[in-house]
Design a protein around this motif. Sequence first.
Motif, PDB file in Angstrom:
ATOM      1  N   GLY A 310      29.286  31.952  24.254  1.00 16.61           N
ATOM      2  CA  GLY A 310      29.250  33.134  25.114  1.00 16.61           C
ATOM      3  C   GLY A 310      30.595  33.422  25.738  1.00 16.61           C
ATOM      4  N   PHE A 311      30.562  34.310  26.707  1.00 16.58           N
ATOM      5  CA  PHE A 311      31.784  34.696  27.409  1.00 16.58           C
ATOM      6  C   PHE A 311      31.421  34.983  28.858  1.00 16.58           C
ATOM      7  N   ASP A 312      32.358  34.713  29.768  1.00 18.97           N
ATOM      8  CA  ASP A 312      32.139  34.851  31.207  1.00 18.97           C
ATOM      9  C   ASP A 312      31.216  33.740  31.696  1.00 18.97           C
ATOM     10  N   ALA A 313      30.646  33.914  32.883  1.00 17.14           N
ATOM     11  CA  ALA A 313      29.838  32.857  33.473  1.00 17.14           C
ATOM     12  C   ALA A 313      28.504  33.439  33.952  1.00 17.14           C
ATOM     13  N   GLY A 314      28.089  33.101  35.162  1.00 17.23           N
ATOM     14  CA  GLY A 314      26.772  33.495  35.633  1.00 17.23           C
ATOM     15  C   GLY A 314      25.796  32.358  35.447  1.00 17.23           C
ATOM     16  N   SER A 315      24.760  32.297  36.284  1.00 22.97           N
ATOM     17  CA  SER A 315      23.845  31.158  36.294  1.00 22.97           C
ATOM     18  C   SER A 315      23.122  30.968  34.962  1.00 22.97           C
ATOM     19  N   THR A 316      22.765  32.063  34.283  1.00 22.83           N
ATOM     20  CA  THR A 316      22.037  31.955  33.013  1.00 22.83           C
ATOM     21  C   THR A 316      22.896  31.298  31.943  1.00 22.83           C
ATOM     22  N   ILE A 317      24.136  31.753  31.823  1.00 20.85           N
ATOM     23  CA  ILE A 317      25.037  31.198  30.810  1.00 20.85           C
ATOM     24  C   ILE A 317      25.401  29.755  31.141  1.00 20.85           C
ATOM     25  N   LYS A 318      25.681  29.483  32.406  1.00 22.59           N
ATOM     26  CA  LYS A 318      26.044  28.125  32.811  1.00 22.59           C
ATOM     27  C   LYS A 318      24.926  27.131  32.500  1.00 22.59           C
ATOM     28  N   ALA A 319      23.680  27.523  32.777  1.00 24.22           N
ATOM     29  CA  ALA A 319      22.554  26.638  32.498  1.00 24.22           C
ATOM     30  C   ALA A 319      22.425  26.380  30.999  1.00 24.22           C
ATOM     31  N   ALA A 320      22.652  27.415  30.186  1.00 27.87           N
ATOM     32  CA  ALA A 320      22.553  27.259  28.724  1.00 27.87           C
ATOM     33  C   ALA A 320      23.661  26.375  28.175  1.00 27.87           C
ATOM     34  N   VAL A 321      24.842  26.423  28.791  1.00 26.23           N
ATOM     35  CA  VAL A 321      25.935  25.532  28.379  1.00 26.23           C
ATOM     36  C   VAL A 321      25.597  24.092  28.753  1.00 26.23           C
ATOM     37  N   ILE A 357      50.213  41.921  34.327  1.00 26.46           N
ATOM     38  CA  ILE A 357      49.896  40.511  34.549  1.00 26.46           C
ATOM     39  C   ILE A 357      48.758  40.110  33.626  1.00 26.46           C
ATOM     40  N   GLU A 358      48.953  39.024  32.892  1.00 23.27           N
ATOM     41  CA  GLU A 358      47.878  38.463  32.080  1.00 23.27           C
ATOM     42  C   GLU A 358      47.318  37.239  32.801  1.00 23.27           C
ATOM     43  N   THR A 359      46.020  37.258  33.075  1.00 26.09           N
ATOM     44  CA  THR A 359      45.375  36.108  33.697  1.00 26.09           C
ATOM     45  C   THR A 359      44.811  35.182  32.625  1.00 26.09           C
ATOM     46  N   ASP A 360      44.543  33.957  33.023  1.00 26.71           N
ATOM     47  CA  ASP A 360      44.145  32.934  32.057  1.00 26.71           C
ATOM     48  C   ASP A 360      42.679  33.058  31.645  1.00 26.71           C
ATOM     49  N   GLY A 361      42.392  32.584  30.439  1.00 25.87           N
ATOM     50  CA  GLY A 361      41.024  32.401  29.977  1.00 25.87           C
ATOM     51  C   GLY A 361      40.828  30.937  29.635  1.00 25.87           C
ATOM     52  N   TYR A 362      39.615  30.422  29.829  1.00 27.27           N
ATOM     53  CA  TYR A 362      39.367  28.999  29.636  1.00 27.27           C
ATOM     54  C   TYR A 362      38.095  28.790  28.819  1.00 27.27           C
ATOM     55  N   TRP A 363      38.130  27.834  27.903  1.00 26.25           N
ATOM     56  CA  TRP A 363      36.912  27.395  27.234  1.00 26.25           C
ATOM     57  C   TRP A 363      36.232  26.346  28.106  1.00 26.25           C
ATOM     58  N   TYR A 364      34.931  26.486  28.297  1.00 28.99           N
ATOM     59  CA  TYR A 364      34.206  25.442  28.997  1.00 28.99           C
ATOM     60  C   TYR A 364      32.927  25.091  28.247  1.00 28.99           C
ATOM     61  N   ASP A 365      32.555  23.827  28.345  1.00 27.55           N
ATOM     62  CA  ASP A 365      31.307  23.338  27.770  1.00 27.55           C
ATOM     63  C   ASP A 365      30.740  22.294  28.716  1.00 27.55           C
ATOM     64  N   ALA A 366      29.730  21.582  28.264  1.00 24.12           N
ATOM     65  CA  ALA A 366      29.055  20.639  29.160  1.00 24.12           C
ATOM     66  C   ALA A 366      29.967  19.506  29.613  1.00 24.12           C
ATOM     67  N   THR A 367      31.080  19.285  28.899  1.00 28.47           N
ATOM     68  CA  THR A 367      31.948  18.149  29.219  1.00 28.47           C
ATOM     69  C   THR A 367      32.999  18.453  30.277  1.00 28.47           C
ATOM     70  N   ASN A 368      33.299  19.733  30.522  1.00 28.97           N
ATOM     71  CA  ASN A 368      34.431  20.026  31.413  1.00 28.97           C
ATOM     72  C   ASN A 368      34.120  21.043  32.508  1.00 28.97           C
ATOM     73  N   MET A 369      32.833  21.333  32.717  1.00 32.84           N
ATOM     74  CA  MET A 369      32.483  22.375  33.683  1.00 32.84           C
ATOM     75  C   MET A 369      32.894  22.041  35.116  1.00 32.84           C
TER      76      MET A 369
END
Length: 380
Positions: A310-321, A357-369
Amino acid sequence: MKKKVLAVLLSGCMVAGMIAGCGSKGGEDKKADDSAAKTETEDKGDEAKGGDYHFEVVVKSFQSSYWQAAVQGIKQAEEELGVTANTTGPNAESDIADQVNMLNNAINKAPDGIALAACDQNSVLDSLQTALDKKIPVVCFDSGVPDAPEGSVYATVVTNNGAAGAIAADKIYEAVKDKIAKADKQVRVGEVNQDATSANITERGLGFVNRFIELAKADGKTVAVTGNDYYVGKVEDKGDAKSADIVIEIAVPAQTTVELCSTEAANIMNKEDTIAIFGSNQVSAEGVLTANQNLSVLGSDPEKNIIAAGFDAGSTIKAAVKDGTLLGAVTQSPLMQGKLSIETLTKICNGEEVSDIETDGYWYDATNMEDPDISPNLYD
């Protein structure tokens, strides 16, 4: 990803506008007001450089928590700089005409500047020309307006969306490359984009597609791109869907809602040859997860499950990750984008030079949240 700052030289009319002061408020009264504001600012020290500036902010909608996070950043900048900002936005990001009306209303208020996250990069062009004519500086954030009238947009604060989409492609391809290598028939990768109008979504969606094609070709595989005409038309090598080893199918709903994104996602996930799918923002990623509630096909085992990101965050996406339904997601920093937009407008009004200005993007998964570089950007 290292933050990149793209230098942009301000045009002569920008510089003249900044010397005269922000907005369309000219004359001796404005000079007197500016002088008083400057004195007050100097008394407060270097950290308070906002004077009495008032800005109008037009976001894409308040439909997702992404924009609530951006508003938090706007409020932080207000408090730190001593400026005020009024934030409006349509009910949904597909309500393009409503947003244009809101932008026009903002211009009619003659603020010192406007921060704009455009739903449709082409629908705001006339409004930006009006802002330019009225000497109201505009800073775009989250999504740029590539064809904006020259001099109307002073700076753009945005994630490098092409690179962000490519991050998701890297992670999904890594997870399914062995399955692709062993496949004795065509396999399918899906992508759901909430629209084909905003610059950030289209750049991100194409960033995913182009990188996936690059990775597959490096492993000797052929790729075809099908689905939404706009995206397919932007891909240089569309391939042959009848003979390709991999088909990338791109879907865009008629309107920007989780429900309609879910329908598009389900159409792809129901196909027997689908091995992976990407939802390119919060709404479309939640649509993928909504579709899975009935299908139960997503998971972390590429031999048994469809791999999804997915992309972005929010409680639904975070729980699924966290529970492994999603392989992971790419997050932006909406709070920082909102804050930087107000900071940039304030600099313009103070007569300072500004740049994109370019802001950062980050990959996150269950190991680095919980990592310190990641967790602040995982808004609910």
